[in-house]
Structures are given as structure tokens and as C-alpha cells.
Design a protein around this motif. Structure first.
Motif, PDB file in Angstrom:
ATOM      1  N   ARG A  55     -24.482  22.539  99.902  1.00  0.00           N
ATOM      2  CA  ARG A  55     -24.536  22.168 101.314  1.00  0.00           C
ATOM      3  C   ARG A  55     -23.423  22.899 102.056  1.00  0.00           C
ATOM      4  N   PRO A  56     -23.638  24.202 102.318  1.00  0.00           N
ATOM      5  CA  PRO A  56     -22.596  24.962 103.025  1.00  0.00           C
ATOM      6  C   PRO A  56     -22.431  24.462 104.453  1.00  0.00           C
ATOM      7  N   PRO A  57     -21.238  24.645 105.058  1.00  0.00           N
ATOM      8  CA  PRO A  57     -20.089  25.369 104.483  1.00  0.00           C
ATOM      9  C   PRO A  57     -19.196  24.502 103.596  1.00  0.00           C
ATOM     10  N   GLN A  58     -19.391  23.176 103.607  1.00  0.00           N
ATOM     11  CA  GLN A  58     -18.485  22.316 102.838  1.00  0.00           C
ATOM     12  C   GLN A  58     -18.649  22.497 101.331  1.00  0.00           C
ATOM     13  N   ALA A  59     -19.874  22.659 100.875  1.00  0.00           N
ATOM     14  CA  ALA A  59     -20.146  22.798  99.444  1.00  0.00           C
ATOM     15  C   ALA A  59     -20.983  24.063  99.222  1.00  0.00           C
ATOM     16  N   PRO A  60     -20.335  25.215  99.166  1.00  0.00           N
ATOM     17  CA  PRO A  60     -21.070  26.485  99.187  1.00  0.00           C
ATOM     18  C   PRO A  60     -21.627  26.946  97.843  1.00  0.00           C
ATOM     19  N   ALA A  61     -21.152  26.412  96.734  1.00  0.00           N
ATOM     20  CA  ALA A  61     -21.581  26.916  95.427  1.00  0.00           C
ATOM     21  C   ALA A  61     -23.080  26.688  95.224  1.00  0.00           C
ATOM     22  N   ARG A  62     -23.727  27.667  94.598  1.00  0.00           N
ATOM     23  CA  ARG A  62     -25.151  27.550  94.255  1.00  0.00           C
ATOM     24  C   ARG A  62     -25.258  27.298  92.753  1.00  0.00           C
ATOM     25  N   TRP A 107     -15.359  19.503  93.072  1.00  0.00           N
ATOM     26  CA  TRP A 107     -15.568  18.527  94.148  1.00  0.00           C
ATOM     27  C   TRP A 107     -14.248  18.016  94.714  1.00  0.00           C
ATOM     28  N   ILE A 108     -13.226  17.920  93.897  1.00  0.00           N
ATOM     29  CA  ILE A 108     -11.906  17.574  94.428  1.00  0.00           C
ATOM     30  C   ILE A 108     -11.456  18.624  95.431  1.00  0.00           C
ATOM     31  N   GLY A 109     -11.749  19.878  95.123  1.00  0.00           N
ATOM     32  CA  GLY A 109     -11.382  20.966  96.029  1.00  0.00           C
ATOM     33  C   GLY A 109     -12.164  20.998  97.321  1.00  0.00           C
ATOM     34  N   ARG A 110     -13.255  20.240  97.396  1.00  0.00           N
ATOM     35  CA  ARG A 110     -14.082  20.197  98.612  1.00  0.00           C
ATOM     36  C   ARG A 110     -13.634  19.098  99.573  1.00  0.00           C
ATOM     37  N   VAL A 111     -12.705  18.232  99.138  1.00  0.00           N
ATOM     38  CA  VAL A 111     -12.242  17.127  99.986  1.00  0.00           C
ATOM     39  C   VAL A 111     -11.602  17.680 101.252  1.00  0.00           C
ATOM     40  N   ILE A 113     -11.198  16.820 105.915  1.00  0.00           N
ATOM     41  CA  ILE A 113     -11.284  15.877 107.031  1.00  0.00           C
ATOM     42  C   ILE A 113     -12.289  16.413 108.044  1.00  0.00           C
ATOM     43  N   GLU A 114     -13.265  15.571 108.406  1.00  0.00           N
ATOM     44  CA  GLU A 114     -14.250  15.960 109.414  1.00  0.00           C
ATOM     45  C   GLU A 114     -14.319  14.869 110.479  1.00  0.00           C
ATOM     46  N   LEU A 115     -14.154  15.280 111.735  1.00  0.00           N
ATOM     47  CA  LEU A 115     -14.198  14.348 112.864  1.00  0.00           C
ATOM     48  C   LEU A 115     -13.241  13.179 112.650  1.00  0.00           C
ATOM     49  N   GLY A 116     -12.088  13.502 112.084  1.00  0.00           N
ATOM     50  CA  GLY A 116     -11.053  12.494 111.878  1.00  0.00           C
ATOM     51  C   GLY A 116     -11.269  11.588 110.684  1.00  0.00           C
ATOM     52  N   LYS A 117     -12.345  11.840 109.913  1.00  0.00           N
ATOM     53  CA  LYS A 117     -12.634  11.013 108.741  1.00  0.00           C
ATOM     54  C   LYS A 117     -12.618  11.879 107.482  1.00  0.00           C
ATOM     55  N   PRO A 118     -12.147  11.320 106.365  1.00  0.00           N
ATOM     56  CA  PRO A 118     -12.124  12.097 105.120  1.00  0.00           C
ATOM     57  C   PRO A 118     -13.526  12.271 104.543  1.00  0.00           C
ATOM     58  N   LEU A 119     -13.807  13.473 104.086  1.00  0.00           N
ATOM     59  CA  LEU A 119     -15.038  13.766 103.371  1.00  0.00           C
ATOM     60  C   LEU A 119     -14.645  13.943 101.908  1.00  0.00           C
ATOM     61  N   THR A 120     -14.907  12.922 101.082  1.00  0.00           N
ATOM     62  CA  THR A 120     -14.308  12.874  99.743  1.00  0.00           C
ATOM     63  C   THR A 120     -15.235  13.299  98.611  1.00  0.00           C
ATOM     64  N   TRP A 121     -16.573  13.293  98.819  1.00  0.00           N
ATOM     65  CA  TRP A 121     -17.545  13.638  97.770  1.00  0.00           C
ATOM     66  C   TRP A 121     -17.413  12.704  96.560  1.00  0.00           C
ATOM     67  N   THR A 122     -17.022  11.464  96.798  1.00  0.00           N
ATOM     68  CA  THR A 122     -16.859  10.505  95.703  1.00  0.00           C
ATOM     69  C   THR A 122     -18.152  10.291  94.914  1.00  0.00           C
ATOM     70  N   PRO A 123     -19.338  10.177  95.562  1.00  0.00           N
ATOM     71  CA  PRO A 123     -20.570   9.990  94.775  1.00  0.00           C
ATOM     72  C   PRO A 123     -20.828  11.142  93.802  1.00  0.00           C
ATOM     73  N   GLN A 124     -20.497  12.371  94.235  1.00  0.00           N
ATOM     74  CA  GLN A 124     -20.698  13.515  93.341  1.00  0.00           C
ATOM     75  C   GLN A 124     -19.770  13.432  92.129  1.00  0.00           C
ATOM     76  N   MET A 125     -18.509  13.074  92.366  1.00  0.00           N
ATOM     77  CA  MET A 125     -17.557  12.976  91.252  1.00  0.00           C
ATOM     78  C   MET A 125     -17.922  11.828  90.322  1.00  0.00           C
ATOM     79  N   ASP A 126     -18.405  10.724  90.877  1.00  0.00           N
ATOM     80  CA  ASP A 126     -18.845   9.611  90.043  1.00  0.00           C
ATOM     81  C   ASP A 126     -20.044  10.016  89.185  1.00  0.00           C
ATOM     82  N   ALA A 127     -20.960  10.778  89.782  1.00  0.00           N
ATOM     83  CA  ALA A 127     -22.149  11.213  89.040  1.00  0.00           C
ATOM     84  C   ALA A 127     -21.777  12.143  87.896  1.00  0.00           C
TER      85      ALA A 127
END
Length: 217
Positions: A55-62, A107-111, A113-127
């Protein structure tokens, strides 16, 4: 496509191969399938914990992802060599699957801040960390090989990052130790080979009448 008479094509994306009563099924996964498998409970289609999400640009890897299911139908333990799980392409490239730790670090490296809120990708790391083990059955998100007990079953995913977009064929190789000495030295080793062709499909039209016609063709 089948590589030898002992291999069969289960459907357009799945190959099944059996050697010395060790059966392996490998399926080339689509992004939409993974999104659905890892969909968050009670959420919409885009709310997914898919750890192979692009999901670029936040998660660009294919990620190129295969689901692997192994059944040991013998009375002896077998072993899948982790370092010898290899993907080759028709361009001469050779790749190893992402480890669990490498995906967590990604995914830790993708953490951010967007619109003042953290984008943490916690569901991806949990999975990524998900593991289900029951008796001789093991289900993991990231398959990393290892001992497959007698009459046991392992199920998980192999993910390869940023393969060349112009690669047309992919060959997945697994080395299976089907018999070992009492000291753990391999006495019988089998190579499982799975070949896949990448096909580019035209994008569906956005106009509804044209889309209906496109589906009927």
C-alpha cells in the motif's frame, strides 16, 4: 505447471507434489485472497492485517507469496532445510523468503504519524507472529522450515520481496530430508520443484456496461 509425472495441478494456482510419502501443496496467492484471510474481525475489506500488504507510499514493498502445506505421511520425522528454500526466476535471479523477524522489522520501520495520529501497522505485526500448534499440526504465518514430525502437518506462507516485475516464470525449490542417521546426518534428500508462470491480465474497465461485457468474455 507440473514439472514431472508425480506432480499435479490442483487448480490454476496450486501445485501438489509427493516424494517418499511427503506431500507438499504450494499455492500462488493473490493479494485479495490474503486481504480476506487476514481481514480484521468486524471490519471492511480494506481493514486487513495482511502482513504481505502493498500500500504505497506507506508500505511500498511488493511481496510474492506462496501458501505451503506439508503432510508427512510416514512414520519417521522429516526435515525441511530452511536455508535451501529458494525461488528462481527466468532472469537468473535467486531469492530466499522473508523471515519472521525481517517482516516484523519491516513493519516497525513503516510506523509514522499521519494527520496527527500514529500509523503503527500493529495488525500486520500481530499477524506475522501468529502461530497455532496442536499435537502434530502447526500453522504459522511465516513458514521457516524445520522438523516435520511423523504423521504431522505444517501450513504457512513463503513471501519473497520485490521480485523483478518483468520475470515471467518462477521456480520454487524445497529440499526435504526424508531419512536421517541417529546422529542427525541426512541419508536421503529429495528436491521438490514447483513452477509458476506469471500472466499479466488487462485491467477491468471502470464503466459498468463495459465491465459487464468484460466479465462475459
Amino acid at each position: 505447471y507440473p514439472a514431472h509425472p508425480g506432480q499435479r495441478l490442483e487448480d490454476e494456482n496450486t501445485l501438489v507434489s509427493t516424494v517418499r510419502n511427503v506431500r507438499a501443496s504450494v499455492r500462488a496467492m493473490k493479494g485479495a485472497e490474503l486481504d480476506e484471510i487476514f481481514r480484521l474481525p468486524g471490519k471492511g475489506a480494506r481493514e486487513t492485517g495482511n502482513p504481505f500488504l502493498t500500500r504505497p507510499p506507506q508500505a511500498p514493498a511488493r511481496f510474492t507469496v506462496f501458501r505451503i502445506t506439508l503432510h508427512n505421511e510416514t512414520d519417521q520425522d522429516t526435515f525441511i532445510e530452511p536455508q535451501k528454500i529458494v525461488l528462481r526466476d527466468d532472469l537468473g535471479g535467486e531469492y530466499h523468503p522473508e523471515t519472521r523477524q525481517a517482516l516484523v522489522d519491516y513493519w516497525i520501520g513503516r510506523v509514522t504519524i499521519e494527520l496527527g495520529k500514529p500509523l503503527t501497522w500493529t495488525p500486520q505485526m500481530d499477524a506475522v507472529r501468529r502461530t497455532e500448534e496442536k499435537e502434530k499440526s502447526l500453522k504459522v504465518t511465516v513458514y521457516e522450515g524445520g522438523r516435520l514430525p511423523a504423521r504431522g502437518e505444517h501450513d504457512g506462507y513463503l513471501a519473497f520481496r520485490d521480485l523483478p516485475v518483468n520475470a515471467r516464470t518462477l521456480q520454487l525449490l524445497l529440499e526435504v530430508v526424508t531419512r536421517s542417521s541417529r546422529y542427525g546426518n541426512p541419508l536421503s534428500v529429495e528436491l521438490l520443484e514447483f513452477n509458476f508462470s506469471r500472466v499479466s491480465l488487462p485491467r477491468p474497465p471502470k464503466d459498468q456496461p463495459e465491465l459487464d461485457q468484460w466479465r462475459e468474455e
